[in-house]
Design an enzyme around this catalytic site. Structure first.
Site, short mmCIF file in Angstrom:
data_model
loop_
_atom_site.label_atom_id
_atom_site.label_comp_id
_atom_site.label_asym_id
_atom_site.label_seq_id
_atom_site.Cartn_x
_atom_site.Cartn_y
_atom_site.Cartn_z
N ASP A 74 20.50 39.16 37.27
CA ASP A 74 19.11 38.73 37.08
C ASP A 74 18.77 37.54 37.98
O ASP A 74 19.59 36.66 38.21
CB ASP A 74 18.97 38.32 35.60
N GLU A 81 18.83 41.46 41.39
CA GLU A 81 17.38 41.43 41.31
C GLU A 81 16.86 40.39 42.30
O GLU A 81 17.01 39.18 42.07
CB GLU A 81 16.90 41.07 39.90
#
Ligand SMILES: *[C@@H]1O[C@H](CO)[C@@H](O)[C@H](O)[C@H]1NC(C)=O
Length: 512
Positions: A212, A248
């Site tokens: 993330d 990401e």
């Protein structure tokens, strides 16, 4: 010696691009907010039999529990420690899920939140998924443990400690992202704690990580953390297998930090794919399906072997993250199926299918006031199980796009055509297109407002094929349309623009 080190480095970095999927399976499904118990059952009863290669799970680390708004989905992106105890279940349930999914050849990929802990305004107490005490005020997370020394506040140069300007790469990496306490990943201690968390998951048997918020971490820090990761558990993976890493990084262009800074470390989520394909299928900004002829690197996307692609993700399906209004979701199901069909037929990237829950959207001036809403839950906030209806759909507002016939059958299509070249492209100069994958599969899409009626080169051997969009092959019969391919590989194709799904797909295993 130098050569050995170089070889080891290359081996390590290259391996992180491989999803380690089994039996020629190629796609991942994101079972967003599902409980571990339901994922375990889904691996056995649906994902393995239908050729899904793996599942991206929601963050398994202990997270804050928020009341205002009540139990939003993003509370899981605010860790308070690395105990494997979240809204989806505890460590025993997670371990059981990983074991059962691995036993049927379905990999588990963990959404790893390592850039930050909870929000600076997260307060102090035991309002966490498993009741562990923490203090956001004092930056004290005793279950790791992290203290004030382990955060970037001294390094960040903005007046309020927040990222204020995305054109300043130091702010983006050293300051707080929307108030989230930013971990000092340059510290050996923090790197060690993060790697310990990820290695515990590797020991349990996961196959890799969706990392993330990578834009907000320095590539050098990530490289160090990845370098500390163990090889995958040899109970299920061949010896020396590296964890699959996909990062990401939201890069739609226009910012100094680019996705390509991270492609040396692992794959990167290609958000341009999602935004652009939505635009094409919606026919916005003068886009046409015919322009998909050079889809992929030809559209300035990342190299195919460095990217992970999707039609929508858990952020941009609700207006968060990147991609804007063009992003297609289950709410626009007809276009969504067409776009997903195109993605799964096309050779570009590692593909991820989204599986969502429905929520009550409430738009005010174009903004959904309910974009925070968490998964289907009981009044105390506990996530509901995923019930399976007799017709194989899901109940209780779980959408289960991955069970839609058109999407499930295209996941199988992708497995059948794996490794075959992109060939026999045809378009009508507008929104009718077709292409083959070698001699193993063929797809035709009619996104024009009139009928498609023409004879096309399928690349397939002669025979009668079952269209896996309008139906299923069942034994020697087909519940949908049939396509007859002649000895010359050509087939006469008609697709009405009024069809429920204006596309057709046939492949080697759908031959009658
Ligand atoms: C479809 O094309 C064929 C061959 O050109 C033609 O004979 C037929 O009439 C067309 N059908 C329609 C509905 O236009």
């Amino acid at each position: 010696m130098k050569l050995l080190i170089l070889a080891a480095f290359l081996g390590l970095s290259f391996a992180q691009f491989n999803p380690n999927t089994k039996y020629g399976r190629t796609s991942i499904v994101h079972l967003f907010e599902w409980r571990w118990k339901d994922i375990a059952a889904e691996c056995e009863r649906y994902l393995a039999p239908n050729g899904y290669g793996g599942v991206q799970i929601s963050p398994p680390s202990e997270h804050i529990v928020l009341n205002n708004p009540f139990r939003p989905w993003w509370q899981r992106y605010q860790p308070i420690g690395y105990k494997l105890c979240s809204r989806s279940g505890n460590e025993a349930e997670l371990t059981d899920m990983v074991t059962r999914c691995n036993n049927v050849g379905v990999n588990i990929y963990v959404d790893a939140v390592i850039n930050h802990m909870c929000g600076s305004g997260g307060g102090e107490g035991t309002h966490s998924s498993c009741g562990t005490w923490f203090s956001a005020n004092r930056k004290d997370f005793p279950s790791v443990p992290y203290s004030g020394w382990d955060f970037n506040d001294g390094k960040c140069k903005t007046s309020n400690g927040e990222i204020q300007n995305y054109h300043d790469i130091y702010q983006v990496r050293d300051c707080r992202l929307v108030g989230l306490l930013d971990l000092a990943l340059e510290k050996d201690y923090v790197r060690g704690k993060v790697a310990e968390y990820m290695n515990k998951l590797i020991d349990i048997g996961v196959a890799g990580f969706r990392v993330d918020a990578c834009k907000h971490m320095w590539p050098g820090d990530l490289s160090n953390v990845y370098g500390r990761l163990k090889n995958l558990n040899t109970k299920w993976f061949s010896s020396g297998s590296r964890p699959f890493i996909y990062q990401e990084v939201i890069d739609l262009g226009g910012e100094p930090i680019t996705a390509s800074e991270y492609t040396g470390l692992g794959r990167v989520t290609e958000f341009k794919f999602s935004a652009k394909l939505g635009e094409v299928v919606r026919k916005w900004n003068g886009q046409k399906m015919a322009y998909l002829r050079n889809w992929g690197e030809g559209w300035s996307f990342l190299p195919s072997d460095k990217s992970l692609v999707f039609i929508d993700n858990h952020d941009n399906q609700r207006g968060h993250g990147a991609g804007g209004a063009s992003v297609l979701t289950f709410w626009d199901s007809r276009m969504y199926k067409m776009a997903t069909g195109f993605m799964l037929a096309h050779p570009y990237g590692v593909t991820r299918v989204m599986s969502s829950y429905r929520w009550d959207r409430y738009f005010v001036n174009g903004k959904d006031q309910n974009d925070w809403m968490g998964p289907p839950a009981y009044s105390d906030g506990t996530t509901k199980p995923v019930p399976i209806n007799p017709d194989t759909t899901c109940g209780d507002n779980w959408v289960c796009e991955h069970r839609w016939r058109q999407i499930r059958n295209m996941v199988i299509f992708r497995n059948v055509v794996n490794g075959q070249p992109f060939s026999n492209w045809w378009d009508n100069g507008n929104n009718q297109i077709a292409f083959s994958r070698g001699n193993r599969g063929f797809i035709v899409i009619n996104n024009d407002d009139w009928e498609l009626n023409t004879t096309l080169n399928t690349g397939l051997p002669a025979g009668t094929y079952c269209d896996v969009i309008s139906g299923d092959k069942s034994g020697s019969t087909c519940t949908g349309k049939q396509v007859t391919v002649g000895g010359d590989g050509r087939a006469s194709i008609r697709i009405s623009n009024m069809d429920e799904d204006p596309f057709i797909a046939i492949h080697a295993d759908s031959k009658l």
